[in-house]
Design an enzyme around this catalytic site. Structure first.
Site, PDB file in Angstrom:
ATOM      1  N   ASP A   1       0.830  -1.202   0.000  1.00  0.00           N
ATOM      2  CA  ASP A   1       0.000   0.000   0.000  1.00  0.00           C
ATOM      3  C   ASP A   1       0.864   1.252   0.000  1.00  0.00           C
ATOM      4  O   ASP A   1       1.550   1.541   0.986  1.00  0.00           O
ATOM      5  CB  ASP A   1      -0.906  -0.013   1.226  1.00  0.00           C
ATOM      6  CG  ASP A   1      -1.904   1.126   1.230  1.00  0.00           C
ATOM      7  OD1 ASP A   1      -2.170   1.686   0.152  1.00  0.00           O
ATOM      8  OD2 ASP A   1      -2.427   1.456   2.308  1.00  0.00           O
TER       9      ASP A   1
ATOM     10  N   ASP B   1      -1.682   6.032  -6.292  1.00  0.00           N
ATOM     11  CA  ASP B   1      -1.994   5.020  -5.286  1.00  0.00           C
ATOM     12  C   ASP B   1      -2.008   3.614  -5.880  1.00  0.00           C
ATOM     13  O   ASP B   1      -2.669   3.361  -6.880  1.00  0.00           O
ATOM     14  CB  ASP B   1      -3.360   5.338  -4.667  1.00  0.00           C
ATOM     15  CG  ASP B   1      -3.708   4.429  -3.509  1.00  0.00           C
ATOM     16  OD1 ASP B   1      -2.792   3.934  -2.832  1.00  0.00           O
ATOM     17  OD2 ASP B   1      -4.904   4.193  -3.295  1.00  0.00           O
TER      18      ASP B   1
END
Length: 481
Positions: free
Chosen positions: A96, A333
């Site tokens: 992440d 992201d």
């Protein structure tokens, strides 16, 4: 994690003929869940819902005393490590770039409200208590949002005279609370050996700092935070092996949810490497990272506009920069699937796209309702759609998206007649009205739109780069070096 993910990315580690003093190349392999999604509508709807939830849960906070939270941990990609215990214990974590902590469940582990969410294939490991981080360490202060070591040692019941003499090393860092957009955990901080399980030689991180959680809310799997923070995986690599931690990149193979293409390995690259020998002299398109004072772990960049065909639709000013309150900019992201854009900007793009496509093809409104995407169109034969180009802030910082990154084509039988028809859907999403949000990032550049690019996070020069690649061939070239 708002819902089970349509894709799980298991990071497999095999022997690679590389120089470990410079770069580490790792194969990422998708496995497409066949049991969760029995129709294309279901798959797209679940993915769209999860992307929207990851974005909205972070932004919709209207109280004046807001807590700065990372994005909900992404659930498209996981990577595996081995914990250096006896016997060695395997752990599987979400990769992440939207958070800055490495943590995982430890035995015994209780997860509240985790029904229906994917669980790790490995049992929670046990960590020896003598591996706990002391209260006077910089890592402890970082985990507690920069609370002073003296305050932390006082919480840990270190006597006052010992605090004044800096003699609290035998007192452990207190448990800390860590929250995401839609989940939270209580964790203790440990420092222990962690390895990437490769054939000889393996990459060993002898003093790696991580969170060990016995209790979590909505978070059944741990997270490897790649964000901009002292405890993130790249930051820790940079301290022990600067050549590995000063840059990382990944190149996601274009899959369009096709099972065969999903199974091809995609490279994750730690450190700098000779790009010319791997894939020729293709240059990156770079844009500068923007510092976010409220969300310092984000990789934020500025977006000047998006072209539909030859017409440039200017982006609103707040997407071009981040203000002193941490609002605005675009987060690059790895954990959000679809790109999320503010409503008015999104509507302008869709209006221009529909002006070109909608006058030729019928809108597939039933498909839009079933997938959560739109606009969608029925078509026969070959469908012409305009090109889409992202114009990031900076000189020569434009990125042309491949057609399949923004327009998904599939066969559908849901037009009300039972007849199978070809359908194409716009794959960028409406992130909602920015005026009704609680601030935070203005948009997210999702991993689906990043497919077919090597996305590089240059932490030394504070920039993000994009280079068009055939990612499966890039992995083959890297593996043959």
């Amino acid at each position: 994690m708002a819902s089970p993910s349509p894709l799980f990315l298991i990071l497999c580690f095999t022997y690679l003929s590389v120089s470990f003093s410079q770069t580490l190349f790792l194969p990422l392999t998708h496995s497409h869940s066949q049991t969760q999604f029995n129709t294309t509508h279901h798959l797209l709807k679940a993915t769209a819902t999860r992307s929207a939830t990851r974005f909205h849960r972070h932004r919709h906070r209207k109280t004046t005393q807001q807590v700065s939270l990372p994005l909900s941990p992404g659930s498209d990609y996981t990577l595996s490590f081995t914990l250096g215990s006896s016997p060695p214990q395997s752990i599987s974590l979400y990769m992440d770039t939207g958070s800055d902590l490495v943590w995982f469940p430890c035995s015994p582990f209780e997860c509240i409200l985790c029904e229906g969410k994917p669980n790790s294939t490995f049992p929670p490991p046990k960590i020896p208590q003598n591996a706990a981080v002391s209260c006077d360490s910089h890592s402890c202060s970082a985990a507690h949002s920069a609370l002073s070591s003296r305050s932390l040692c006082a919480i840990a019941n270190c006597p006052l005279d010992s605090i004044e003499l800096s003699e609290c090393s035998s007192f452990k860092c207190p448990p800390f609370y860590y929250a995401y957009g839609d989940g939270s955990l209580i964790s203790k901080l440990f420092r222990y050996s962690l390895s990437i399980p490769m054939s000889t030689p393996s990459l060993l991180l002898p003093n790696f700092t991580f969170g060990c959680s016995h209790s979590a809310l909505g978070e059944p799997i741990g997270v490897a935070g790649f964000g901009r923070g002292l405890l993130s995986l790249p930051a820790q690599l940079a301290r022990s092996s600067p050549h590995l931690g000063n840059q990382f990149s990944y190149c996601l193979v274009s899959h369009s949810f096709d099972q065969e293409r999903v199974g091809r390995p995609s490279p994750l690259i730690l450190g700098r490497y000779d790009q010319n020998s791997a894939h020729g002299a293709d240059e990156y398109t770079y844009t500068s990272m923007l510092y976010n004072p409220k969300h310092p772990y984000f990789y934020c960049v500025g977006l000047a506009g998006i072209s539909i065909g030859k017409r440039v639709v200017p982006a609103p000013e707040f997407l071009k920069r981040v203000d002193e309150k941490g609002n605005g900019g675009v987060v690059v992201d790895s954990g959000t699937t679809f790109t999320m854009l503010p409503q008015r900007f999104y509507n302008s793009l869709v209006a221009e796209f529909d002006r070109r496509v909608g006058r030729v093809h019928k809108r597939a409104t039933q498909v839009e309702d079933g997938t959560g995407l739109g606009p969608c169109y029925y078509y026969d034969g070959v469908m012409e759609v305009p090109a889409v180009t992202l114009h990031f802030v900076g000189e020569k910082s434009s990125v042309v998206l491949p057609r399949k990154n923004y327009f998904y084509e599939f066969t559908d039988g849901g037009d009300g007649t039972g007849k199978k028809r070809k359908v194409g859907c716009w794959m960028l999403m409406n992130g909602g009205d920015e005026k009704e949000s609680g601030g935070g990032p203005g948009a997210i550049f999702g991993n689906y739109q990043q497919q077919g690019f090597e996305v590089v996070y240059d932490l030394e020069k504070h920039r993000v780069g994009f280079a068009k690649r055939q990612c499966s061939l890039l992995w083959d070239n890297l593996n043959q070096r």
